[in-house]
Design a protein around this motif. Structure first.
Motif, short mmCIF file in Angstrom:
data_model
loop_
_atom_site.label_atom_id
_atom_site.label_comp_id
_atom_site.label_asym_id
_atom_site.label_seq_id
_atom_site.Cartn_x
_atom_site.Cartn_y
_atom_site.Cartn_z
N THR A 232 9.92 -1.00 2.69
CA THR A 232 8.87 -0.17 2.68
C THR A 232 7.71 -0.71 3.69
O THR A 232 7.88 -1.68 4.12
CB THR A 232 8.21 0.07 1.40
N GLU A 233 6.77 0.27 3.74
CA GLU A 233 5.69 -0.09 4.79
C GLU A 233 5.09 -1.33 4.45
O GLU A 233 4.50 -2.19 4.83
CB GLU A 233 4.71 1.02 4.95
N GLU A 234 4.91 -1.42 2.86
CA GLU A 234 4.14 -2.24 2.19
C GLU A 234 4.88 -3.70 2.44
O GLU A 234 4.36 -4.68 2.81
CB GLU A 234 4.11 -2.25 0.67
N HIS A 235 6.13 -3.68 2.54
CA HIS A 235 6.92 -4.92 2.98
C HIS A 235 6.55 -5.41 4.50
O HIS A 235 6.64 -6.55 4.47
CB HIS A 235 8.46 -4.60 2.63
N VAL A 236 6.47 -4.38 5.37
CA VAL A 236 6.25 -4.57 6.65
C VAL A 236 5.09 -5.44 6.72
O VAL A 236 4.75 -6.32 7.28
CB VAL A 236 6.35 -3.32 7.56
N LYS B 108 7.42 -3.55 -6.92
CA LYS B 108 8.64 -3.69 -6.27
C LYS B 108 8.36 -3.48 -4.72
O LYS B 108 8.95 -4.22 -3.74
CB LYS B 108 9.75 -2.58 -6.41
N SER B 109 7.46 -2.59 -4.42
CA SER B 109 7.38 -2.01 -3.00
C SER B 109 6.54 -3.21 -2.23
O SER B 109 6.29 -3.20 -0.93
CB SER B 109 6.75 -0.78 -3.02
N LYS B 110 5.81 -4.16 -3.14
CA LYS B 110 5.02 -5.00 -2.51
C LYS B 110 5.70 -6.61 -2.54
O LYS B 110 4.92 -7.38 -2.27
CB LYS B 110 3.69 -5.05 -3.01
N THR B 111 7.06 -6.51 -3.29
CA THR B 111 7.62 -7.76 -3.56
C THR B 111 8.81 -8.01 -2.61
O THR B 111 9.66 -7.19 -2.54
CB THR B 111 7.70 -7.93 -5.02
N LEU B 112 8.92 -9.36 -2.01
CA LEU B 112 10.17 -9.70 -1.37
C LEU B 112 10.57 -10.57 -2.08
O LEU B 112 10.05 -11.80 -2.04
CB LEU B 112 9.68 -9.74 -0.05
N TYR B 113 11.99 -10.59 -2.59
CA TYR B 113 12.74 -11.92 -3.04
C TYR B 113 12.73 -13.24 -2.21
O TYR B 113 13.31 -12.62 -0.93
CB TYR B 113 13.95 -11.39 -3.54
#
Ligand SMILES: [Zn+2]
Length: 583
Positions: free
Chosen positions: A286-290, A237-242
């Motif tokens: 999250t930071e991973e998303h950024v 989840k922390s690395k995925t953006l819908y």
């Protein structure tokens, strides 16, 4: 090597390096090269070069270079085999594997993705065709989500039944289980995870289906409105953006990503002509998303209730801005509506809200200042303090000072007092206008640091200093002595009076851990603010124009690239004023 050499050469000759890099970097043709902003280091002027003929890239800023495979490895954080698979997938080339443990894991991943895609298809057809999906179709239509949208986003319907996917889809039980689509119930039978829900499949940025989000229909007695796939070997989840798979092209083109909260918000932005929206999947941003978004754009607009995120979030956002060189801004939506609603009722208002997005700090400040019009002097002071509390969350002292100046003008407090509060950067700033002496000492400290830099590392700061910057007499004389001796400390001490000599002797031995350019900018900023605050009204049109320009340059003082230009101009302006006073 787990992949046949022939395949690798075939990829190299088929795939365009400009196309591949162009997915991540906005490239412009310049002579024989394609040039853009380097994705591997922060820069504002492009020094990243790609050449199609040789199949190579090189950055003249950070010296990274390589071919299409190294680029994919760096940008996707994968190994060589991963880069080959990524490119083969893009080019539609079937790979021939030689055996190895790693390729087994990859093969398993591939199977899981295929099973997920099969499930997504199955649910999708169910939504489009099955009679039992009519309430779901009606609901979607009522929200402005037509059949065309359902096809574009592969929406699905999980029937109100407990094992229909497990029974009818033909997907093996172990794959259903590992993908979180079904589980073994107490009677030892396979049971579907999603039931009576509209489904929003979640894809990786490369378009592989990895998970599903499901929403109940209105009137359902299920207490969980949204339900998401649990994390699996193919879904973090922390690395995925819908929505990133659909949005990334427009994100690169606009150099802007819109981050919202819900699946229907993402779809709404697409419908409103802003196909660059993504959503977190039931988690915080999250930071991973950024890091993921940073590959595509340097501007991020938050399209959710950022106020609710609170102070802890503010600090993280500022940290990310610094670390990843992204600008985070916030959109405010009229009437507290969410973007999905607004897309249906007022698509122009939605676009306007994104256009008017404010820097995160400015957004939070507005919330404080808009709340009230203070009547008493005490209320003015309290409002100033509340505003400074928000400003002081920001780690950059120059940015704090800029906003402090704005607040001073807006609430009618002395600029110098608020700037001093910004300089201190404490969490609970308090106005105390009866302590001017202490403020004086703080200002002197910055001036002392500048003199110490000059004594110890002349070149680092000399071009940015002038006697006009020093408010304190003793420091001004100490500066004049060093400047007059061209940096020869012994000669300067010889020439200085007793007080100035004491300053120089301390400056020669003090430990410094500061950025000379930032110090110079601070000093210039402080001096300009003093000058602007102390100058009385003038009828001279030249002077009015000059002052106006000084205010504009102050805004630019902390913007990289423009900053040094602005600093140079302001220094000249200050010297002009200083000489005028001397004459
Ligand atoms: Zn670089």
């Amino acid at each position: 090597m787990a992949i046949a050499d022939d395949d690798i050469e075939r990829i190299r000759s088929t795939v365009s390096i400009v196309d591949v890099i162009g997915q991540h970097v906005q490239l412009k043709r310049t002579g024989r090269n394609w040039v853009g902003l380097c994705p591997f280091h922060a820069e504002r002027t492009p020094s990243f070069n790609v050449r199609e003929e040789t199949g190579r890239y090189k950055c003249f800023g950070c010296d990274k270079s390589g071919d299409v495979f190294t680029f994919v490895q760096e940008i996707e954080h994968t190994d060589f085999v991963g880069s080959v698979e990524y490119l083969a997938n893009r080019a539609g080339i079937q790979l021939t594997y030689t055996s190895s443990g790693q390729s087994k894991e990859r093969a398993r991943r591939k199977k899981l993705v295929e099973a997920m895609e099969q499930a997504v298809d199955w649910y999708h057809h169910r939504l489009l065709e099955a009679p039992d999906a009519r309430p779901a179709r009606d609901y979607l239509r009522s929200r402005g989500l037509s059949g065309e949208i359902a096809r574009q986003f592969k929406l699905g319907w999980a029937p109100d039944d407990w094992d229909v996917l497990s029974k009818q889809s033909g997907i093996a039980a172990d794959l259903l289980r590992e993908n979180g689509l079904a589980f073994q119930n107490r009677r030892n039978r396979m049971q579907d995870s999603f039931r009576a829900r509209v489904l929003f499949p979640i894809f990786t940025e490369n378009g592989e289906a990895v998970a599903i989000g499901g929403r109940i229909l209105p009137g359902s007695d299920d207490p969980a409105k949204y339900k998401n796939s649990s994390e699996t070997p193919i879904y973090k989840k922390s690395k995925t953006l819908y929505g990133l798979n659909w949005a990334k092209g427009d994100i690169v083109n606009a150099n802007q990503a819109i981050v919202c909260e819900g699946y229907t918000d993402v779809i709404g932005f697409h419908q409103a002509g802003l196909p660059r929206a993504v959503a977190t999947c039931g988690t915080a941003f999250t930071e991973e998303h950024v890091r993921l978004l940073k590959r595509y754009a340097s501007r991020v607009v938050l399209a959710f209730d950022a106020d609710a995120a609170g102070q802890g979030a503010a600090e993280r956002f500022y940290e990310w801005e610094e670390q990843y060189q992204v600008e985070v801004s916030v959109a405010a939506f009229p009437g507290g509506k969410d973007p999905g609603e607004l897309a249906q009722t007022d698509p122009e208002g939605l676009a306007k809200a994104i256009e008017d997005a404010k820097p995160f700090l400015g957004f939070r400040l507005d919330r404080v200042l808009d709340r009230q019009t203070p009547q008493s002097p005490e209320a003015v002071a309290r409002l100033g303090e509340a505003a400074m509390t928000v400003i002081n969350e920001h780690p950059n002292v120059n940015i704090r000072k800029l906003y402090a100046g704005q607040v001073a003008a807006q609430v009618g407090l002395p600029v110098a007092d608020l700037v001093a509060m910004a300089e201190r950067g404490t969490r609970r700033p308090q106005l105390n206008v009866r302590r001017p002496k202490q403020r004086g000492e703080r200002r002197q400290n910055a001036e002392f640091v500048a003199i110490a830099l000059l004594v110890q590392t002349w070149d680092s700061i000399a071009p940015w200093l002038s006697e006009a910057l020093f408010a304190d007499d003793v420091y001004a004389r100490a500066f004049a002595a060093v400047a007059g001796s061209g940096g020869d400390l012994a000669a300067a001490i010889e020439a200085a009076d007793a007080d100035a000599r004491d300053v120089l002797e301390r400056a020669a031995v003090v430990d410094l851990d500061v950025d000379p350019e930032a110090e110079a900018r601070n000093l210039i900023g402080a001096a300009v603010r003093r000058e602007l605050a102390s100058a009385g009204p003038s009828a001279d049109p030249d002077r009015i124009r000059d002052d106006a320009e000084a205010r504009v340059r102050m805004e630019q003082l902390n913007a990289d690239g423009l900053g040094l230009d602005a600093a140079g101009w302001l220094l000249g302006w200050l010297e002009g004023r200083w000489e005028e006073r001397g004459a």
